[in-house]
Write an enzyme that holds these catalytic residues in place. Sequence first.
Site, PDB file in Angstrom:
ATOM      1  N   LYS A 104       0.822  -1.256   0.040  1.00  0.00           N
ATOM      2  CA  LYS A 104       0.112  -0.091   0.023  1.00  0.00           C
ATOM      3  C   LYS A 104       0.908   1.201  -0.099  1.00  0.00           C
ATOM      4  O   LYS A 104       0.683   2.263  -0.823  1.00  0.00           O
ATOM      5  CB  LYS A 104      -0.965  -0.016   1.378  1.00  0.00           C
ATOM      6  N   CYS A 116      -3.393  10.873   0.976  1.00  0.00           N
ATOM      7  CA  CYS A 116      -2.798   9.780   0.996  1.00  0.00           C
ATOM      8  C   CYS A 116      -1.415  10.054   0.416  1.00  0.00           C
ATOM      9  O   CYS A 116      -0.392   9.718   1.102  1.00  0.00           O
ATOM     10  CB  CYS A 116      -3.555   9.045  -0.022  1.00  0.00           C
TER      11      CYS A 116
HETATM   12  N1  SAJ Z   1      -0.856  14.934  -9.192  1.00  0.00           N
HETATM   13  C1  SAJ Z   1      -0.024  15.851  -9.933  1.00  0.00           C
HETATM   14  N2  SAJ Z   1       0.477  15.448 -11.241  1.00  0.00           N
HETATM   15  C2  SAJ Z   1       0.098  14.254 -11.679  1.00  0.00           C
HETATM   16  C3  SAJ Z   1      -0.906  13.533 -10.890  1.00  0.00           C
HETATM   17  C4  SAJ Z   1      -1.233  14.107  -9.664  1.00  0.00           C
HETATM   18  O1  SAJ Z   1       0.661  16.995  -9.362  1.00  0.00           O
HETATM   19  O2  SAJ Z   1       0.364  13.912 -12.749  1.00  0.00           O
HETATM   20  C5  SAJ Z   1      -1.342  15.773  -7.778  1.00  0.00           C
HETATM   21  C6  SAJ Z   1      -2.667  15.933  -7.892  1.00  0.00           C
HETATM   22  O3  SAJ Z   1      -2.931  17.225  -8.478  1.00  0.00           O
HETATM   23  C7  SAJ Z   1      -3.052  15.698  -6.276  1.00  0.00           C
HETATM   24  C8  SAJ Z   1      -1.932  14.755  -6.094  1.00  0.00           C
HETATM   25  O4  SAJ Z   1      -0.999  14.553  -6.780  1.00  0.00           O
HETATM   26  O5  SAJ Z   1      -2.642  16.810  -5.503  1.00  0.00           O
HETATM   27  C9  SAJ Z   1      -2.688  13.079  -5.580  1.00  0.00           C
HETATM   28  O6  SAJ Z   1      -3.756  12.942  -6.659  1.00  0.00           O
HETATM   29  P1  SAJ Z   1      -3.950  11.660  -7.498  1.00  0.00           P
HETATM   30  O7  SAJ Z   1      -4.927  11.423  -8.370  1.00  0.00           O
HETATM   31  O8  SAJ Z   1      -2.600  11.132  -8.027  1.00  0.00           O
HETATM   32  O9  SAJ Z   1      -4.137  10.637  -6.120  1.00  0.00           O
HETATM   33  P2  SAJ Z   1      -5.361  10.530  -4.893  1.00  0.00           P
HETATM   34  O10 SAJ Z   1      -4.487  10.867  -3.723  1.00  0.00           O
HETATM   35  O11 SAJ Z   1      -6.696  10.964  -5.343  1.00  0.00           O
HETATM   36  O12 SAJ Z   1      -5.581   8.985  -4.867  1.00  0.00           O
HETATM   37  C10 SAJ Z   1      -4.405   8.082  -4.641  1.00  0.00           C
HETATM   38  C11 SAJ Z   1      -4.492   6.842  -5.500  1.00  0.00           C
HETATM   39  N3  SAJ Z   1      -3.249   6.164  -5.260  1.00  0.00           N
HETATM   40  C12 SAJ Z   1      -2.345   5.851  -6.498  1.00  0.00           C
HETATM   41  O13 SAJ Z   1      -2.634   6.273  -7.830  1.00  0.00           O
HETATM   42  C13 SAJ Z   1      -1.157   5.161  -6.513  1.00  0.00           C
HETATM   43  C14 SAJ Z   1      -5.650   5.828  -4.965  1.00  0.00           C
HETATM   44  O14 SAJ Z   1      -5.495   4.635  -5.866  1.00  0.00           O
HETATM   45  C15 SAJ Z   1      -5.378   5.593  -3.551  1.00  0.00           C
HETATM   46  O15 SAJ Z   1      -6.358   4.741  -3.106  1.00  0.00           O
HETATM   47  C16 SAJ Z   1      -5.550   6.899  -2.743  1.00  0.00           C
HETATM   48  O16 SAJ Z   1      -4.399   7.530  -3.096  1.00  0.00           O
HETATM   49  C17 SAJ Z   1      -5.531   6.475  -1.465  1.00  0.00           C
HETATM   50  O17 SAJ Z   1      -6.531   6.266  -0.716  1.00  0.00           O
HETATM   51  O18 SAJ Z   1      -4.396   5.941  -0.653  1.00  0.00           O
END
Ligand code: SAJ
Length: 420
Positions: free
Chosen positions: A214, A268
């Site tokens: 995880k 997360c």
């Molecule tokens: N972000 C960027 N650039 C990118 C992608 C994301 O700056 O190219 C930023 C987003 O704007 C945001 C942050 O990263 O601020 C996180 O966003 P996210 O869409 O990557 O992830 P979360 O936090 O919505 O959900 C994640 C997911 N984990 C992964 O993709 C490995 C989800 O599957 C998990 O269940 C969740 O964390 C969790 O609960 O752990």
Amino acid sequence: MSSANIKSVCVLGLGYIGLPTASVIASRGVQVIGIDVKEEVVAKINKGEIHIVEPDLEAVTAHAVQQGHLRAATKPEVADAFMIAVPTPFHDGKADLAYVEAAGRSIAPLLRKGNLVVLESTSPPGTTDRLVEQMAAMRPDLKFPSAGDEDCDVHVAYCPERVLPGRVLTELVENSRVIGGITAGCSAKAEELYRIFCKGELNVTNARTAEMCKLTENAFRDVNIAFANELSIVCEKLGINVWELIKLANYHPRVNILQPGPGVGGHCIAVDPWFIVAAAPDEARLIRTSREVNDSKPQLVLGKIRTAIDKRGAAGRPTVALLGLAFKADVDDLRESPALAIAETVAGWGNCEIIVSEPNIDKLPESLAGKPHVRMLEDIQEVVGRAEILVMLVNHRPYTEIQRGKLDGKTLIDTRGVWS
Ligand code: SAJ
């Protein structure tokens, strides 16, 4: 494997993971009792209402309550299986496991032979072993599992959630899962539980590997975002358009760079990598540096806003439009949002008029409300028309409607590559 032996499930923690999980299991006809320490949450759920924002969840919860399959309470009750989905916050360099310990303490007196206990909360490696020790100390009459010994009265496993907020109901059912039993028998018992509602593959391992898995998934994403963010900082210095650069590099068949932004938010990805750093501080160097790179981004964006205000400010207080407050595109979630943190800092300067736009929220959050120089406007064209400095903080879909011609003569700070 048949799930006929699991007729009742007690879910501890009715938050973003526990409530959807409880509702989905109940929707399969299993008797579910959901436990939360907050009485108002319990009362709401028992009326068929929900306290969190997640598409379609209210209907599933309401139906399960009406059918008599789901009930909420503040104290756990006997059941065939117990699922722990409580928060594990990170404070002062380490994971706070107080809620997991409290959950273990509250279910230990209820355990019976043949029960299954599953921990879902994001946890440092070794947490499930400690949960077993804790429950074993409280119940010397029951035999708890230990690696390599299949003989036990109660089965225990770690099975992390991996659903994406906004898609929880689909991903709960469709995603594959990692099933980490203390023993092979524990994994088999946990598979029975997840087969009740999961269509995805169930990949079996041990508890410690599942705990690390995880953390690894979220650290992987954080490190990859840090790579993109570091590139944006390097390109700034070298006068190169990072968005064009990444697009070009990604044409390579084995390159897939993520997108830079104003920082990493949510509850997360910005948190979980620290669990790995805390567990192996001397070894997890790349993971730590990635966190630091991502955490440095809001400050860099603020520097640019400050410079733009100073330049425009010669002719009076400039109007700055901050586009987006949420932690990522097209959600209303402000938790750990770098965009909100940036807005709060700019509001604190008091050297400009601020227009906030956030298409997914209808009023200013408390930290920005009540300040005469900060207001929220819904109409995006009006926001653009009134501002001299525009800061793109979140690439929400409605912002694609902004016409390029309307931006002439304005100072643009684009943290998401929408205009670049
Ligand atoms: N972000 C960027 N650039 C990118 C992608 C994301 O700056 O190219 C930023 C987003 O704007 C945001 C942050 O990263 O601020 C996180 O966003 P996210 O869409 O990557 O992830 P979360 O936090 O919505 O959900 C994640 C997911 N984990 C992964 O993709 C490995 C989800 O599957 C998990 O269940 C969740 O964390 C969790 O609960 O752990």
